[in-house]
Design an enzyme around this catalytic site. Structure first.
Site, PDB file in Angstrom:
ATOM      1  N   ALA B 106      74.455  71.578  52.101  1.00 47.91           N
ATOM      2  CA  ALA B 106      75.376  70.443  52.660  1.00 47.91           C
ATOM      3  C   ALA B 106      75.025  69.206  52.219  1.00 47.91           C
ATOM      4  O   ALA B 106      75.612  68.153  52.120  1.00 47.91           O
ATOM      5  CB  ALA B 106      74.580  70.200  54.262  1.00 47.91           C
ATOM      6  N   LYS B 107      74.024  69.006  51.288  1.00 48.22           N
ATOM      7  CA  LYS B 107      73.805  67.983  50.349  1.00 48.22           C
ATOM      8  C   LYS B 107      73.801  66.564  51.200  1.00 48.22           C
ATOM      9  O   LYS B 107      74.185  65.567  50.734  1.00 48.22           O
ATOM     10  CB  LYS B 107      74.680  67.893  49.142  1.00 48.22           C
ATOM     11  N   ARG B 108      72.805  66.610  52.372  1.00 51.76           N
ATOM     12  CA  ARG B 108      73.028  65.553  53.341  1.00 51.76           C
ATOM     13  C   ARG B 108      71.850  64.492  52.481  1.00 51.76           C
ATOM     14  O   ARG B 108      71.153  64.839  51.930  1.00 51.76           O
ATOM     15  CB  ARG B 108      72.355  66.082  54.712  1.00 51.76           C
TER      16      ARG B 108
END
Lengths: 313, 313
Positions: B106-108
């Site tokens: 999700a590369k949050r």
């Protein structure tokens, strides 16, 4: 009309450079709203979603007349799973119905077809089946830049195609921002300054009639000196400025984020507006409190701007 | 058991260092699955979600015996709004039921309470109402580092508290990765090397019995020389390695991502596995094709590892 022109039009209409952050936190939503949702839906995530929707609609009704734009922080919705995202979608739709622009504060980032999937979901139409659109669809999206232009171009494409905007994290308002952002390169430029040059370059193809590009930047209000430098490096970019209010920035701190024409920045406040009702100086009615807080914020910023820049309205 | 130990246990059980990327794309899901979903749900996002769920369950059934971990890329779900997120949740639950670890790609990223909201949603329990958990809940999450440690600590906290893992983007596999990641600092170190030092430092408190930390790194397979350097800078971090297969990396390219002990990396392939059925050399049955592709991938990587490192199993 490109996103920057739409934003400026709305700024002029509302005579406001403020953005209201719609960051609902379950425990701070007025109790009567939470109790009603639980009474109707039980102790479920559906109840959580319904409470968020009702709370946000109240805030939107209260502030729509006074601000050009709202900014839901998607983390506060996503944490409740798909019901939370449903609440996000309904919030976006309601705000747009009320004539507000919506910035999705999602700090998304990826490359190639994955970035395109984010861009299509948030800034366009994921054309999966003829005529189907996704309700996530907002006016602008915040973006993280660590992947370089491969992670930016798919979003820029949707800005062009669908008159949308993005705000790229350049210099953030937190205390550890310096760890990567302030690394000094061998040519003495800092990482965030190099990024600013790139943002300016990426924006050249999406400049609107008013001279502003739809490729904006997130610039924290807690570093006014750097804001001034960044204003010069990205003269055509609109700045999204967090850090006003709860995070410690004041009206004088945000002034350097504006251009001499009195435009160029939208200043966000979240908790300071939506939870104003918790403070003694405001009404206990959360809508009245939010409205008063936004009126105060407009006055605060407009007064400071009048002093230092060409006043826009 | 901390996430790194759980991962190593699963790697040993399956004798595999592979990760299958569950990145559904509507147009590439076998037609019979799409048609069935539309017949049952009409041309709606519910139909899209149902088709994704059925497709993913087929893939999971086919590969569960052969790989330790799967990695849904949330962008391919999020683009369909809350119905897409429902499909994501059901995919995660099904994979975990089948004994797989799940990395949410999700590369949050965000700071403070916002980062905590992401961490609670993805790596824990958003304890909003007593006993309510959110189905987003995965075993590990990918994270973007541009905000510095303020944007990392809330995730590290949940790794400690809930035995979860994170993989921080350090050096990505795309061609513009260099724009920010390779800026040379005045002390001659590159930005991604400085970040690697930080990742190593952040991981010291979450090292498991096998000597690996739950704070991992994303290191692209397309830059083998840099992988070797990064392996030395982050000896205790597990690497999540994209870029194998469709993105051009081969088994020999991923070897430098492993430690001498034959552990330390999981290598992801998405399209190369889940859409193997589109290729002539594989079965037209997407499940059989995915299974064969994963068996081939395991053999490919294990053969290369045997040649250069202490072979783990």
């Amino acid at each position: 009309m490109n996103f920057a022109d739409k934003l400026i039009k709305a700024v002029n209409q509302k005579e406001s450079h403020a953005c209201v952050g719609l960051d609902p936190r379950w425990g701070r939503i007025p109790e009567e709203i939470r109790n009603k949702a639980i009474a109707e839906q039980g102790e479920t995530l559906v109840a959580v979603a319904e409470a968020i929707i009702e709370f946000n609609q109240g805030i939107i009704d209260a502030v729509a007349q006074y601000v050009p734009v709202v900014k839901p922080q998607i983390a506060f919705y996503e944490q409740y799973g798909h019901q939370g995202i449903r609440a996000f979608e309904e919030t976006v739709a309601y705000a747009q119905e009320k004539g507000l622009l919506v910035i999705s504060d999602a700090k998304r980032n990826d490359i190639g077809s994955t970035a395109k999937a984010y861009a299509d979901g948030h800034l366009g139409t994921a054309n999966v089946l003829e005529g189907l659109t996704v309700d996530l669809n907002t006016d602008a999206l915040t973006i993280t830049p660590y992947l370089g232009c491969d992670g930016i171009k798919p979003f820029v494409n949707n800005c062009q195609k669908n008159d949308k905007g993005i705000f790229i994290l350049v210099k953030t308002s937190n205390s550890s921002a310096h760890e990567l952002q302030d690394i000094k390169a061998e040519d003495d430029e800092l990482v965030f300054e190099k990024l600013a040059d790139l943002v300016d370059e990426w924006g050249t193809e999406v400049v609107g009639e008013k001279g502003y590009s739809s490729i904006g930047a997130v610039v924290g209000a807690t570093y006014p000196e750097e804001a001034e430098k960044l204003r010069n490096l990205m003269p055509h970019s609109y700045f999204l400025v967090p850090g006003y209010g709860a995070q410690g920035g004041g009206a004088e701190d945000v002034v350097p984020c504006f251009n001499e024409d009195g435009y160029g920045a939208v200043v966000n406040s979240s908790r300071g507006i939506i939870f104003a009702y918790e403070k003694e100086e405001y009404s206990a009615d959360y809508k009245k409190a939010a409205q008063q807080a936004v009126i105060n914020m407009n006055q605060d910023i407009n007064t400071a701007l009048k002093k230092y820049k060409k006043f826009a309205f």
